[in-house]
Design an enzyme around this catalytic site. Structure first.
Site, PDB file in Angstrom:
ATOM      1  N   CYS A 154       0.840  -1.211   0.000  1.00 53.31           N
ATOM      2  CA  CYS A 154       0.000   0.000   0.000  1.00 53.31           C
ATOM      3  C   CYS A 154       0.877   1.265   0.000  1.00 53.31           C
ATOM      4  O   CYS A 154       1.478   1.562  -1.018  1.00 53.31           O
ATOM      5  CB  CYS A 154      -0.985  -0.046   1.154  1.00 53.31           C
ATOM      6  SG  CYS A 154      -2.417   0.990   0.828  1.00 53.31           S
ATOM      7  N   HIS A 202      -3.071  -5.301   1.522  1.00 55.38           N
ATOM      8  CA  HIS A 202      -2.352  -5.501   2.792  1.00 55.38           C
ATOM      9  C   HIS A 202      -2.273  -6.988   3.152  1.00 55.38           C
ATOM     10  O   HIS A 202      -3.089  -7.460   3.954  1.00 55.38           O
ATOM     11  CB  HIS A 202      -3.082  -4.769   3.924  1.00 55.38           C
ATOM     12  CG  HIS A 202      -3.002  -3.284   3.840  1.00 55.38           C
ATOM     13  ND1 HIS A 202      -1.965  -2.564   4.397  1.00 55.38           N
ATOM     14  CD2 HIS A 202      -3.817  -2.383   3.272  1.00 55.38           C
ATOM     15  CE1 HIS A 202      -2.159  -1.280   4.164  1.00 55.38           C
ATOM     16  NE2 HIS A 202      -3.280  -1.145   3.488  1.00 55.38           N
ATOM     17  N   GLU A 204      -0.364  -8.309   5.107  1.00 58.89           N
ATOM     18  CA  GLU A 204      -0.070  -8.401   6.542  1.00 58.89           C
ATOM     19  C   GLU A 204      -1.349  -8.362   7.375  1.00 58.89           C
ATOM     20  O   GLU A 204      -1.358  -8.793   8.527  1.00 58.89           O
ATOM     21  CB  GLU A 204       0.900  -7.285   6.965  1.00 58.89           C
ATOM     22  CG  GLU A 204       0.324  -5.869   7.030  1.00 58.89           C
ATOM     23  CD  GLU A 204       0.189  -5.189   5.665  1.00 58.89           C
ATOM     24  OE1 GLU A 204       0.315  -5.866   4.626  1.00 58.89           O
ATOM     25  OE2 GLU A 204      -0.067  -3.970   5.640  1.00 58.89           O
TER      26      GLU A 204
HETATM   27  N1  GLN Z   1      -3.485   6.383   0.685  1.00 59.63           N
HETATM   28  C1  GLN Z   1      -2.302   6.123   1.445  1.00 59.63           C
HETATM   29  C2  GLN Z   1      -1.117   6.915   0.905  1.00 59.63           C
HETATM   30  O1  GLN Z   1      -1.215   7.643   0.002  1.00 59.63           O
HETATM   31  C3  GLN Z   1      -1.967   4.651   1.458  1.00 59.63           C
HETATM   32  C4  GLN Z   1      -2.972   3.904   2.277  1.00 59.63           C
HETATM   33  C5  GLN Z   1      -2.452   2.676   2.975  1.00 59.63           C
HETATM   34  O2  GLN Z   1      -1.250   2.430   3.071  1.00 59.63           O
HETATM   35  N2  GLN Z   1      -3.361   1.929   3.538  1.00 59.63           N
HETATM   36  O3  GLN Z   1      -0.041   6.763   1.419  1.00 59.63           O
END
Ligand code: GLN
Length: 193
Positions: free
Chosen positions: A79, A175, A177
């Site tokens: 992410c 994710h 994790e």
């Molecule tokens: N939207 C977040 C960002 O720009 C990422 C979201 C996440 O890691 N769950 O960093």
């Protein structure tokens, strides 16, 4: 048994530590350049990439991380961690920098700002289903031929990679994790020579 450093400046580093420890690895929170000498692989957790970028630069970690990855250190980003690994960003904040490790453009908050989180079953590289948790997730918008797509979603007839690999770097929009599926982390530990 390998030693994995989870970059612990901001975000969900504890969840990564839990899954890797459950796989039998030594894990510790990585915050300093000197700690890079102690690890076999690195994880960049989910969180908020613009904050992670600022902290990484404030802690003097950006260049050392870029060097370690360029020298072949296996790395997994989930992410916000995927955003940190991208060469280019769409919808980054002003001046937001990344580690420029994977030749791809990643769009932040790609599923729409109103889509806070969603669960989806995606098809993993070997054709098997994988339950994936997306939280204000990015996707890959453009990528070089050298980037291997491990999983993708179709939105309005357009394919968007949500898991990719390039040399020693692996990145997921979702994710692993959180869902507790260790197949993505296994790709990271298999990359340790
Ligand atoms: N939207 C977040 C960002 O720009 C990422 C979201 C996440 O890691 N769950 O960093």
């Amino acid at each position: 048994m390998s030693v994995i450093g989870v970059v612990a400046l901001q975000g969900d580093f504890r969840e990564h530590a839990r899954i890797l420890a459950g796989m039998g690895h030594d894990v510790f929170p990585l915050r300093r350049e000197s700690e890079l000498d102690l690890v076999d692989a690195i994880v960049l957790p989910g969180g908020e990439s613009s904050t992670q970028d600022k902290l990484m630069r404030a802690f003097g970690l950006r260049e050392p991380l870029m060097r370690a990855i360029a020298d072949g250190m296996p790395v997994l980003g989930s992410c916000a961690g995927m955003i940190m690994l991208a060469h280019d960003l769409a919808d980054g904040i002003d001046g937001q920098q990344t580690l420029e490790a994977i030749p791809m453009t990643v769009r932040r908050n790609a599923f729409g700002r109103q889509v806070d989180s969603s669960e989806m079953t995606i098809e993993w590289i070997d054709g098997s289903p994988m339950h994936a948790t997306f939280i204000r997730a990015p996707w890959v918008e453009a990528w070089d031929d050298s980037v291997e797509v491990l999983a993708a979603v179709d939105v309005d007839g357009v394919t968007h990679p949500v898991a990719v690999r390039h040399a020693n770097a692996i990145a997921t929009s979702f994710h692993p994790e959180i869902s507790g599926d260790s197949r993505v982390h296994a790709l990271l530990t298999e990359a340790i020579g």
